[in-house]
Design an enzyme around this catalytic site. Structure first.
Site, short mmCIF file in Angstrom:
data_model
loop_
_atom_site.label_atom_id
_atom_site.label_comp_id
_atom_site.label_asym_id
_atom_site.label_seq_id
_atom_site.Cartn_x
_atom_site.Cartn_y
_atom_site.Cartn_z
N CYS A 74 3.69 8.56 1.13
CA CYS A 74 4.19 7.60 2.11
C CYS A 74 4.31 6.25 1.42
CB CYS A 74 3.19 7.55 3.27
SG CYS A 74 3.58 6.32 4.50
N GLU B 132 0.83 -1.21 0.00
CA GLU B 132 0.00 0.00 0.00
C GLU B 132 0.86 1.26 0.00
OE1 GLU B 132 -4.11 -1.58 1.92
OE2 GLU B 132 -2.72 -0.69 3.33
N CYS C 239 6.21 -4.96 15.93
CA CYS C 239 5.87 -3.93 16.93
C CYS C 239 4.43 -4.18 17.38
CB CYS C 239 6.02 -2.53 16.33
SG CYS C 239 7.71 -2.17 15.86
N CYS D 17 -1.03 6.02 10.00
CA CYS D 17 0.19 5.34 10.44
C CYS D 17 -0.14 3.99 11.05
CB CYS D 17 0.90 6.13 11.53
SG CYS D 17 1.45 7.74 11.05
N CYS E 210 1.27 -2.14 15.79
CA CYS E 210 1.27 -1.85 14.35
C CYS E 210 0.55 -2.94 13.56
CB CYS E 210 2.71 -1.70 13.85
SG CYS E 210 2.79 -1.36 12.08
N CYS F 65 6.17 -6.92 7.34
CA CYS F 65 7.27 -6.44 8.18
C CYS F 65 7.62 -7.53 9.17
CB CYS F 65 6.85 -5.17 8.91
SG CYS F 65 8.23 -4.38 9.80
#
Ligand code: SAH
Length: 370
Positions: free
Chosen positions: A108, A95, A119, A343, A122, A115
């Protein structure tokens, strides 16, 4: 007979593109011509590159191509933030988000499919990690965004003024593809962006911070989120490998010798977790003597995540403590949350989730899902 695999020219930084042409017995300045077509005019078809000879255009066709990812869908938020899902050649999806503001337009972009850092707050972490993006897939996002926003022909008044690596993935764990993409962003023959307008955001891969400084001059943002190891170990597990003190040392080295440089520290505001006045004071101590700006990011919730966003008054109190001590602090406005573009909400689709997801025999996302 197998067709020859074409060289995607988006995979080549300026020096490598010159090498591509000289290896074919052509002059190095062909690279300049091609880059202008691709990055300044948005042209990918060799037939349209009219200052290359017909013979050269014909000879490129079977061996080279300029191929960005494909757009699968677009969503537009009530606040005009736009999010695109992009499909890669192997069926993976990533994305990309564009955030328009009065004074700037920030794109962005993603650096990996998924990933690996896990975290705890997230959404991208939830899908696990599949692979690194190639240079072409990174710079191809920027190319596509220019096309989608009709920005290739906009001359100096471009809509996209800033690029941030705050999409999916940890850019510094894809160092070898990140650096050529960064060079294309700042090179005049590429997007010609100033180093202040290109920001790599990292969860704190300490050795790569040092290597980045040597490789290319861009701005650095560090996702700190906690002022001490105990809490940061929990929120950003990478901290167990590179604890806070080592990270802060790397930040100091990054800005050393350039008085104009500073680090942006990102700090996600999690209610009753990391948002007390005590945390703010500890953070202040950590930042002493560091040229720093702090971005407070109100936590963006997503399904199945136990954290809550800090209250407005907790955010203001935290900000005031930093601000009064002379630390430049802004609270990042939440943008695009109605389309999950904020975010930590980016979560394309990945075709094979490796690492920690493998043992759960997670359902595999089909290639057509995104
Ligand atoms: N891996 C890189 C870049 C991707 S994340 C990094 O860690 O910096 C971009 C920013 O969004 C990071 O600061 C990240 O910590 C933050 N973020 C992640 N999830 C979030 C969430 N749910 N709400 C608010 N910010 C989040």
């Amino acid at each position: 007979m197998h067709a020859e695999i074409k060289q995607n020219l988006l995979d080549l930084e300026p020096e490598a593109l010159r090498g591509f042409f000289t290896a074919r017995g052509e002059r190095a300045y062909r690279a300049t011509q091609v880059m202008r077509w691709v990055f300044h005019h948005g042209v990918t078809d060799f037939a349209e590159m009219t200052d290359l000879s017909q013979t050269l255009r014909d000879s490129l066709l079977p061996v080279a191509e300029v191929r960005p990812p494909e757009v699968v869908s677009e969503q537009v938020s009530a606040d005009a933030t736009r999010k695109w899902a992009l499909r890669l050649h192997d069926g993976n999806c990533i994305e990309m988000v564009f955030i328009p503001e009065p004074e700037r337009g920030t794109l962005c972009i993603s650096s990996q499919v998924g990933c690996a850092l896990d975290c705890s707050f997230c959404a991208t972490a939830r899908q696990g990690f599949n692979r690194n993006l190639s240079v072409a897939e990174i710079i191809g996002q920027v190319w596509l965004a220019h096309e989608l926003l009709d920005d290739h022909r906009a001359g100096s008044g471009r809509t996209i003024s800033n690029i941030v690596f705050m999409g999916m993935g940890e850019p510094l764990l894809n160092f070898n593809n990140l650096v050529p993409a960064l060079r294309l962003l700042v090179d005049d023959l590429g997007y010609g962006l100033s180093k202040r307008r290109v920001t790599v955001s990292t969860a704190g891969v300490v050795p790569a911070i040092d290597r980045l400084r040597e490789a290319v001059d861009v701005s650095l943002a560090v996702s700190l989120h906690a002022p001490d190891d105990a809490l940061r170990d929990e929120l950003v597990p990478l901290n167990r490998k590179y604890p806070v003190a080592e990270l802060m040392d790397a930040c100091r080295r990054y800005v050393q010798g350039d008085r104009k440089k500073f680090i942006t520290f990102e700090y996600v505001m999690l209610r009753d977790v990391n948002d007390t006045p005590g945390h703010a004071r500890e953070l202040l101590k950590l930042l002493q003597g560091m040229p720093a700006k702090v971005n407070l990011i109100p936590f963006n919730p997503f399904g199945g995540c136990g954290y809550r966003t800090s209250t407005q008054s907790a955010i203001e109190r935290f900000r005031d403590i930093l601000y009064r001590a002379g630390t430049m602090t802004i609270t990042r406005k939440t943008r695009g949350d109605d389309i999950d573009a904020a975010c930590g909400q980016l979560a394309g689709r990945i075709v094979d989730r490796s690492r920690r997801f493998r043992r759960f025999s997670a359902p595999r996302f089909g290639e057509t899902r995104c």
